[in-house]
Write a protein that holds these residues in place. Sequence first.
Motif, PDB file in Angstrom:
ATOM      1  N   VAL A 198       0.777  -1.215  -0.099  1.00 31.40           N
ATOM      2  CA  VAL A 198      -0.051   0.067   0.125  1.00 31.40           C
ATOM      3  C   VAL A 198       0.910   1.091   0.060  1.00 31.40           C
ATOM      4  N   ALA A 199       0.173   2.273  -0.453  1.00 31.97           N
ATOM      5  CA  ALA A 199       1.023   3.736  -0.414  1.00 31.97           C
ATOM      6  C   ALA A 199      -0.288   4.496   0.431  1.00 31.97           C
ATOM      7  N   ILE A 200       0.173   4.980   1.532  1.00 29.41           N
ATOM      8  CA  ILE A 200      -0.539   5.545   2.605  1.00 29.41           C
ATOM      9  C   ILE A 200      -1.052   7.001   2.133  1.00 29.41           C
ATOM     10  N   PRO A 201      -2.146   7.339   1.776  1.00 24.40           N
ATOM     11  CA  PRO A 201      -2.870   8.652   1.333  1.00 24.40           C
ATOM     12  C   PRO A 201      -2.427   9.747   2.168  1.00 24.40           C
ATOM     13  N   PHE A 202      -1.752  10.768   1.663  1.00 28.08           N
ATOM     14  CA  PHE A 202      -1.441  11.938   2.327  1.00 28.08           C
ATOM     15  C   PHE A 202      -0.037  11.876   2.954  1.00 28.08           C
ATOM     16  N   GLY A 203       0.375  10.548   3.167  1.00 29.14           N
ATOM     17  CA  GLY A 203       1.535  10.356   3.846  1.00 29.14           C
ATOM     18  C   GLY A 203       1.099  10.090   5.456  1.00 29.14           C
ATOM     19  N   SER A 204      -0.262  10.324   5.821  1.00 27.52           N
ATOM     20  CA  SER A 204      -0.785  10.378   7.165  1.00 27.52           C
ATOM     21  C   SER A 204      -0.822   9.115   7.768  1.00 27.52           C
ATOM     22  N   TYR A 205       0.085   8.849   8.812  1.00 31.31           N
ATOM     23  CA  TYR A 205      -0.028   7.664   9.600  1.00 31.31           C
ATOM     24  C   TYR A 205       0.204   7.902  11.115  1.00 31.31           C
ATOM     25  N   ASP A 206       0.045   6.975  11.992  1.00 31.64           N
ATOM     26  CA  ASP A 206       0.437   7.082  13.305  1.00 31.64           C
ATOM     27  C   ASP A 206       0.357   5.628  13.711  1.00 31.64           C
ATOM     28  N   ARG A 207       0.561   5.278  14.850  1.00 31.21           N
ATOM     29  CA  ARG A 207       0.583   3.948  15.131  1.00 31.21           C
ATOM     30  C   ARG A 207      -0.460   3.080  15.312  1.00 31.21           C
ATOM     31  N   HIS A 208      -1.762   3.644  15.204  1.00 30.49           N
ATOM     32  CA  HIS A 208      -2.963   2.963  14.897  1.00 30.49           C
ATOM     33  C   HIS A 208      -3.080   2.672  13.591  1.00 30.49           C
ATOM     34  N   VAL A 209      -2.784   3.617  12.553  1.00 29.79           N
ATOM     35  CA  VAL A 209      -2.661   3.111  11.253  1.00 29.79           C
ATOM     36  C   VAL A 209      -1.691   1.908  10.792  1.00 29.79           C
ATOM     37  N   LEU A 210      -0.603   2.119  11.584  1.00 33.21           N
ATOM     38  CA  LEU A 210       0.563   1.048  11.224  1.00 33.21           C
ATOM     39  C   LEU A 210      -0.031  -0.406  11.927  1.00 33.21           C
ATOM     40  N   GLY A 211      -0.736  -0.114  12.877  1.00 31.80           N
ATOM     41  CA  GLY A 211      -1.279  -1.417  13.739  1.00 31.80           C
ATOM     42  C   GLY A 211      -2.238  -2.121  12.639  1.00 31.80           C
ATOM     43  N   ARG A 212      -3.405  -1.152  12.043  1.00 31.67           N
ATOM     44  CA  ARG A 212      -4.302  -1.796  11.271  1.00 31.67           C
ATOM     45  C   ARG A 212      -3.753  -2.300   9.923  1.00 31.67           C
ATOM     46  N   LEU A 213      -2.400  -1.654   9.452  1.00 31.88           N
ATOM     47  CA  LEU A 213      -2.010  -2.309   8.182  1.00 31.88           C
ATOM     48  C   LEU A 213      -1.297  -3.710   8.718  1.00 31.88           C
ATOM     49  N   ARG A 214      -0.668  -3.940   9.453  1.00 31.27           N
ATOM     50  CA  ARG A 214      -0.156  -5.217   9.981  1.00 31.27           C
ATOM     51  C   ARG A 214      -1.122  -6.145  10.191  1.00 31.27           C
ATOM     52  N   ARG A 215      -2.233  -5.963  11.059  1.00 33.21           N
ATOM     53  CA  ARG A 215      -3.408  -6.762  10.971  1.00 33.21           C
ATOM     54  C   ARG A 215      -3.940  -7.223   9.804  1.00 33.21           C
ATOM     55  N   ALA A 216      -3.930  -6.358   8.851  1.00 34.26           N
ATOM     56  CA  ALA A 216      -4.408  -6.699   7.355  1.00 34.26           C
ATOM     57  C   ALA A 216      -3.234  -7.424   6.604  1.00 34.26           C
ATOM     58  N   ALA A 217      -2.334  -7.992   7.101  1.00 34.68           N
ATOM     59  CA  ALA A 217      -1.409  -8.483   6.510  1.00 34.68           C
ATOM     60  C   ALA A 217      -0.631  -7.711   5.349  1.00 34.68           C
ATOM     61  N   VAL A 218      -0.606  -6.540   5.444  1.00 32.58           N
ATOM     62  CA  VAL A 218       0.239  -5.510   4.394  1.00 32.58           C
ATOM     63  C   VAL A 218       1.537  -5.810   4.511  1.00 32.58           C
TER      64      VAL A 218
END
Length: 221
Positions: A142-162
Amino acid sequence: MDTVVNLTVHGIGPTSRELDPGEDTTWVSVEQFEQVLDAAIGRQDVRITFDDGNASDVEIALPRLLERGLTAEFFVLAGLLGRPGRLDADGVRELVAAGMQVGSHGWAHRDWRRLDDDQAGEEIAGANRLLTELTGRPVSRVAIPFGSYDRHVLGRLRRAAVTCAYTSDGGRARPGSWLQPRNSLRHDIDATWAPRVIDGTPPLPLRARRVAARAFKRARG
């Protein structure tokens, strides 16, 4: 190679759709785009990516990549396929058939820090699933829209097997890192921009600011 430089392209040339506020700052001319491609020829340490799924990805970028023997990764907005000025399903298949990679930029270009659980499911898992069906290949990058992320976003990505997440943080990246910073083309770049980004060494204060900004984003939330 120790590090790589990731370059991000958004739109190229004329557009047939109304741009979002501020989107014009990342739109480049065909000439600017070609200058960047020419600087990347023969460079194993340069990766080219595209965000937003604009029609110019196929109409302008693809033939120029092929002419130069370059490949790229296109991060598509799954929920906007077929909209005016955007890629459609046939365009995505054309990219894959030409040897390009396709990843996800989400569903509808929303800020992933401001999603509820249902929206996050659509933006991440839902978009990946649709693009996997469309391309016939697993889509897990994935490419994160607007480059906007935090620990919650990163956690969701890992749980989604990104398997890899690209940001807009700038600077160089380690080839195998899960989180990949990128450098965005902008409307005001000149012919010296790509060589400077690819070969130049940013001053120590700038490097320190980038490291601090990434650490802050990973921890906030």
